[in-house]
Design an enzyme around this catalytic site. Structure first.
Site, mmCIF file in Angstrom:
data_model
loop_
_atom_site.group_PDB
_atom_site.id
_atom_site.type_symbol
_atom_site.label_atom_id
_atom_site.label_comp_id
_atom_site.label_asym_id
_atom_site.label_seq_id
_atom_site.Cartn_x
_atom_site.Cartn_y
_atom_site.Cartn_z
ATOM 1 N N SER A 284 83.051 35.506 -25.441
ATOM 2 C CA SER A 284 84.282 36.100 -24.930
ATOM 3 C C SER A 284 84.570 37.396 -25.676
ATOM 4 O O SER A 284 84.205 37.544 -26.852
ATOM 5 C CB SER A 284 85.459 35.139 -25.126
ATOM 6 O OG SER A 284 86.686 35.758 -24.782
ATOM 7 N N TYR B 76 90.420 29.476 -30.941
ATOM 8 C CA TYR B 76 89.538 29.913 -29.855
ATOM 9 C C TYR B 76 88.893 31.255 -30.181
ATOM 10 O O TYR B 76 87.668 31.412 -30.055
ATOM 11 C CB TYR B 76 90.312 30.009 -28.543
ATOM 12 C CG TYR B 76 89.463 30.534 -27.409
ATOM 13 C CD1 TYR B 76 88.488 29.734 -26.822
ATOM 14 C CD2 TYR B 76 89.604 31.840 -26.944
ATOM 15 C CE1 TYR B 76 87.680 30.209 -25.798
ATOM 16 C CE2 TYR B 76 88.807 32.324 -25.921
ATOM 17 C CZ TYR B 76 87.845 31.516 -25.357
ATOM 18 O OH TYR B 76 87.047 31.993 -24.355
#
Length: 260
Positions: free
Chosen positions: A139, A152
């Site tokens: 990501s 995350y």
């Protein structure tokens, strides 16, 4: 089975799109996910539309020994994997000290431990054949710290670093490792992570477009590919190493605060 891609998180989102793209190219698929019904739906669809073979493995990758169970199932079926696509992952929104620790621990186990373990299991086979490709769905979150998604963002920073380091170790082989770094994408991720009402997900890319960027980059053997990110956010990420860190932290936090 031949020209086999093993894809985790294959039953939905970017993972399903990657499975469809690989099947379009005539490759067989080992699809790994927790939802048996969705896996069967994927299997029926891909086999009917593309005439390829799909092996399904129902496995919770947050469980102890999950990666080994997947590897053993593939080996016992006599399947040689050519592409390892570590796509499974999830996030979670909120202040770290207020979040449920079990949820963040499961996130670490899936986003980091399972990905690392699967790579450790399959990579020796790739090296022995001097052939194989690894694609890690990471990501753009891994490029900066992420207030309100602290764990995350940190897990994806690990994935980015790990993938690049492996590519460096494998520089003298035909085995490649690529990181796919999506921005906000139209999957179930935002709703699951509690981010569907934030500025971060105000504009999203399609799962298919992100998957196509990642698949093409994997086939080229690129180190990294950024996909589905607005121009303004791309500029911010490029400038991030040169900007005051508190400014970056404030910007990321505001993007992730829920709208009224």
């Amino acid at each position: 089975m031949q020209n086999v891609a093993l894809i985790t998180g294959a039953s939905s989102g970017i993972g399903r799109a990657l499975a469809e793209i690989h099947a379009e190219a005539g490759g067989d698929v080992v699809a790994v996910a927790t939802n048996a019904d969705r896996l069967q739906s994927l299997k029926g669809s891909l086999e009917a539309e593309h005439g390829i073979t799909v092996m399904t493995i129902v496995q919770d990758l947050t469980a102890d020994g999950a990666a080994q169970a997947v590897y053993d199932a593939v080996r016992d079926a006599g399947v040689a994997v050519d592409y390892l696509i570590n796509n499974a992952g999830f996030g979670g929104h909120g202040r770290f000290h207020e979040r449920v620790w079990a949820d963040d621990l499961a996130m670490i186990r899936l986003n980091i431990v399972a990905l690392t373990a699967l790579t450790r299991l399959f990579l020796p086979d790739f090296i022995a054949r001097n052939r194989g490709r690894v694609l890690n769905t990471s990501s753009t979150a891994g490029l900066v710290p992420g207030p309100l998604q602290a764990v995350y963002f940190a897990t994806k920073a690990y994935v980015n670093s790990f993938g690049n380091a492996l590519a460096g170790e494998l520089h003298d082989s035909a085995v490649t490792v690529t990181n796919l770094l999506p921005g906000a994408t139209q999957t179930g991720f935002a709703a699951t992570a509690g981010l569907d009402k934030t500025d971060l997900f105000a504009k999203t890319a399609s799962a298919e477009s992100v998957a196509r960027d990642g698949y093409a980059a994997m086939m080229r053997g690129d180190l990294d590919v950024v996909s589905g990110l607005p121009v303004s956010q791309r500029l911010t990420l490029r400038l991030a190493p040169f900007l005051p860190k508190r400014m970056i932290l404030d910007r990321v936090r505001r993007q992730q605060e829920a709208k009224a």
